[in-house]
Design a protein around this motif. Structure first.
Motif, mmCIF file in Angstrom:
data_model
loop_
_atom_site.group_PDB
_atom_site.id
_atom_site.type_symbol
_atom_site.label_atom_id
_atom_site.label_comp_id
_atom_site.label_asym_id
_atom_site.label_seq_id
_atom_site.Cartn_x
_atom_site.Cartn_y
_atom_site.Cartn_z
ATOM 1 N N PRO A 144 -0.644 4.677 9.086
ATOM 2 C CA PRO A 144 -0.830 4.564 7.635
ATOM 3 C C PRO A 144 0.461 4.916 6.903
ATOM 4 O O PRO A 144 1.214 5.794 7.336
ATOM 5 C CB PRO A 144 -1.936 5.594 7.334
ATOM 6 N N GLY B 175 -4.736 6.289 -3.608
ATOM 7 C CA GLY B 175 -3.520 5.574 -3.248
ATOM 8 C C GLY B 175 -3.239 4.469 -4.240
ATOM 9 O O GLY B 175 -4.005 4.234 -5.177
ATOM 10 N N GLU C 96 -2.696 10.312 0.443
ATOM 11 C CA GLU C 96 -3.482 11.319 1.134
ATOM 12 C C GLU C 96 -2.916 11.588 2.517
ATOM 13 O O GLU C 96 -2.438 10.685 3.187
ATOM 14 C CB GLU C 96 -4.939 10.863 1.288
ATOM 15 N N ASN D 35 0.164 5.258 0.278
ATOM 16 C CA ASN D 35 -0.900 6.226 0.538
ATOM 17 C C ASN D 35 -0.584 7.557 -0.128
ATOM 18 O O ASN D 35 0.528 8.055 -0.051
ATOM 19 C CB ASN D 35 -1.070 6.409 2.048
ATOM 20 N N TRP E 32 0.855 -1.193 0.000
ATOM 21 C CA TRP E 32 0.000 0.000 0.000
ATOM 22 C C TRP E 32 0.886 1.236 0.000
ATOM 23 O O TRP E 32 1.833 1.340 0.774
ATOM 24 C CB TRP E 32 -0.896 -0.055 1.239
ATOM 25 N N ALA F 166 -9.091 1.720 3.255
ATOM 26 C CA ALA F 166 -8.117 1.004 2.431
ATOM 27 C C ALA F 166 -8.682 -0.333 1.955
ATOM 28 O O ALA F 166 -8.959 -0.502 0.799
ATOM 29 C CB ALA F 166 -6.832 0.789 3.191
ATOM 30 N N SER G 145 -6.120 9.926 5.217
ATOM 31 C CA SER G 145 -6.622 8.765 4.495
ATOM 32 C C SER G 145 -8.014 8.399 5.003
ATOM 33 O O SER G 145 -8.387 8.708 6.132
ATOM 34 C CB SER G 145 -5.658 7.598 4.706
ATOM 35 N N VAL H 66 -10.627 5.940 -1.728
ATOM 36 C CA VAL H 66 -9.236 6.185 -1.376
ATOM 37 C C VAL H 66 -8.459 6.700 -2.574
ATOM 38 O O VAL H 66 -8.730 6.328 -3.709
ATOM 39 C CB VAL H 66 -8.592 4.879 -0.864
#
Length: 625
Positions: free
Chosen positions: A142, A204, A96, A94, A92, A102, A99, A202
């Motif tokens: 995250p 990402g 943002e 990210n 993953w 997910a 977040s 999301v």
């Protein structure tokens, strides 16, 4: 027995590489034959960990990944997994700061299944079983804009365990009672909340989504992670636990942590992101302390490794994508913690001398450093780092017990303070700063760190000895100087440190006190050791209501007296105007001057009746001028 990460992957129940979209929107399951699909119009294939990954733009096209319905299966109902449990794994990245969601399956806390989600407070992994009304929940950090491996296992016996980048992170072995019930949603999705009407999309990137309908062992988890990132590993024949891993190289095994093996930069052409962005891949650096070799090394080797490691850190920080902003401070704090841990491990592995202290020191672009290993019962009058200069940290000799071998690590960071420009007081543990929550905090000095093991014996009371003494000169920009010198501002200077008790560096001043200094430098005393810096908060002064009333009263009374006197002056000139002896140029000058001042005073009093910034206020200001 499984011998490689590929063997571990071969035992999976489902495996979606997420490296390509077959047909219009299909996602191929290479093992379990459960084809997923992309929901939404924005599909972006990007550089991934193994090959390619998929980028989801949560605010454009409401895109998410849907892997089908898993009703009455181990994936949506953990109680059906049996004693062997279940494992979920994915990479993953990210995109943002705050977040949203997910990965979710089984929907919400009110049903069977699991969920992985994040919000501005933090990230969470949850498992819940409706039959026995239980929930297992752990907090995770995250990931930032770099690939991070998230893997979690669950069994009814051992509960929930989370592994980050192949190493154990946190667990909830017991769980708790949850009495909330509701409808179940058994779809398996990535990138949104699992509801009948999907939402909270999301932004990402995701890669390598794998499910095992059994709980992997720590060794299997490490093997799979290393295989996924393209590294081969060999376990020491004396242990089955991957506490210390030896990376296979053609030279001395110590070279495993040299700059050539650190994948610190990887250019990404991320759809929806800025073109040409170079994203620093620092996940390896964060996991490095657990990957270092458990062997004795010589001074020369330690010096070379330290230089190589700091050079690699500099390459990460030199990435064009690193910015000076509040959203990057957790990344910088994590990197500082990683550097400290690596250096502590380095000095602990340093070959010792039973009679003479071993010292390694040097300079790099990232930091000046000093590593010292002191034998037992050695007399150390005091310790200061650096030994020269206006910035230093010192420990009195009586604080060292010297009953065992002592290690000391000192680091003086050159540029880390530049990444802490706008710190929200609410994100600190400085009570005095929280009182002015709208006024941002800035680091106003270099960062300096000192680690001593075993810990020195220091006074709990900050008014007694022995204590740590820190002297730091302020590094203020021209703008900061102007703000600090402005008499209408009040300047607060805090002796602070990065507190990692919550696993994320948070600025705190607990156990520290500013004992002296001025606007150019600060002297601090503390009863503990870690990373230290001077924080500055500039607060605009506000007059109290009583002071405002007093100043307004003085202004009105003063202007009224002035107007009255000016009016008498003009009347006097008018009455005496018939007298020929004062009919001259000087008379007219004084009369006109008195009249102008009178009008100005009247306009000034009238302007007090209008709000600043209004049109009427501007007109009166022009008339006054």
């Amino acid at each position: 027995m499984l011998s490689s990460g590929l063997d571990v992957l071969a035992t999976a129940s489902h495996y979606w590489p997420l490296d390509a979209v077959d047909g219009p929107r299909s996602l191929r399951d290479q093992i379990g034959n459960r084809t997923g699909h992309v929901n939404g119009s924005s599909i972006n294939i990007v550089e991934g960990v193994v090959n390619k990954g998929i980028y989801l733009s949560g605010d454009r096209g409401a895109t998410f990944l849907h892997f089908g319905n898993y009703r009455n299966s181990c994936i949506s109902d953990p109680t059906l997994c049996g004693p062997q449990g279940v494992t979920f794994s994915f990479f993953w990245k990210n995109q943002e700061v705050e977040s949203r969601f997910a990965v979710l399956s089984g929907g919400k806390i009110i049903s069977n299944g699991f969920s992985v989600y994040a919000n501005p407070v933090g990230g969470y992994v949850e498992f819940y079983t409706r039959g026995n009304s239980r929930r297992w929940k752990v907090h995770i950090t995250p990931p930032g804009p770099f690939w991070t491996h998230i893997l979690f296992t669950w069994t009814l016996k051992d509960g929930l365990k989370v592994y980050i980048n192949g190493t154990f992170n946190i667990s909830d072995e017991v769980g708790g009672v949850s009495q909330v019930y509701g409808d179940t949603y058994t779809d398996l999705v990535i990138g949104t909340g699992n509801r009948e009407s999907y939402e909270h999309y999301v932004t990402g990137a995701f890669d390598e989504f794998v499910i095992w309908e059994r709980a992997l062992s720590p060794k299997e988890i490490w093997l799979y992670y290393k295989a996924a990132i393209g590294e081969k590993v060999n376990f020491s024949p004396t242990t089955e636990s991957p506490t210390y891993i030896q990376t296979t190289t053609s030279t001395d095994s110590v070279q495993a942590v040299t700059a050539s093996s650190l994948p610190v930069n990887l250019s990404e052409d991320v759809g929806g992101a800025e073109a040409g962005t170079s994203i620093p891949m620092i996940a390896f650096l964060h996991s490095l302390p657990l990957s270092l070799l458990n062997k004795t090394i010589s001074q020369d080797t330690a010096h070379n490794l330290t230089q190589s490691f700091l050079r690699s850190v500099n390459e990460v920080m030199s990435s064009s994508n690193w910015r000076e902003g509040e959203e990057w401070t957790p990344v910088v704090s994590g990197l500082i913690d990683t550097v400290d841990k690596v250096m502590v491990h380095m000095v602990s592995s340093l070959q010792s001398n039973p009679s003479t202290p071993i010292t390694i020191g040097g300079k790099s672009y990232v930091a000046d450093y000093s590593l010292m290993k002191i034998p037992q019962n050695h007399n150390l009058p005091s310790y200061r780092f650096p030994t020269q200069g206006k910035n230093y940290i010192s420990v009195p000799g009586e604080a060292f017990t010297m009953q065992t071998q002592t290690t000391i690590v000192g680091l003086f960071y050159h540029n880390m303070h530049n990444y802490y420009k706008q710190i929200s007081p609410l994100r600190t543990r400085i009570n005095e700063a929280v009182d002015f929550k709208d006024c941002k905090i800035q680091v106003a000095s270099y960062l300096i760190s000192l680690k001593v093991e075993p810990l020195p014996a220091l006074s709990v009371n900050l008014s007694a000895e022995p204590l740590i003494r820190i002297v730091l000169t302020h590094q203020l920009s021209k703008e900061q100087h102007v703000q600090a010198l402005n008499q209408s501002n009040k300047v607060f200077l805090y002796c602070a440190f990065l507190d990692y008790s919550s696993k994320e560096g948070v600025w705190s001043n607990e156990g520290c006190m500013r004992a002296g200094g001025n606007l150019s430098y600060s002297i601090c005393v503390c009863n503990h050791l870690t990373n230290f810096a001077i924080l500055m908060q500039v607060v605009p002064m506000e007059l109290t209501k009583s002071h405002q009333v007093a100043l307004s009263t003085i202004t009105y009374v003063g202007c009224s007296i002035s107007i009255f006197c000016l009016a008498i002056t003009l009347v006097t000139f008018a009455v005496l105007s018939s007298v020929s002896t004062i009919r001259n140029q000087r008379y007219h000058i004084h009369a006109n001057l008195s009249f102008a001042i009178l009008v100005a005073q009247i306009l000034l009093l009238i302007s007090f009746r209008f709000e600043p910034g209004t049109v009427s206020h501007y007109i009166l200001a022009l008339a006054y001028v």
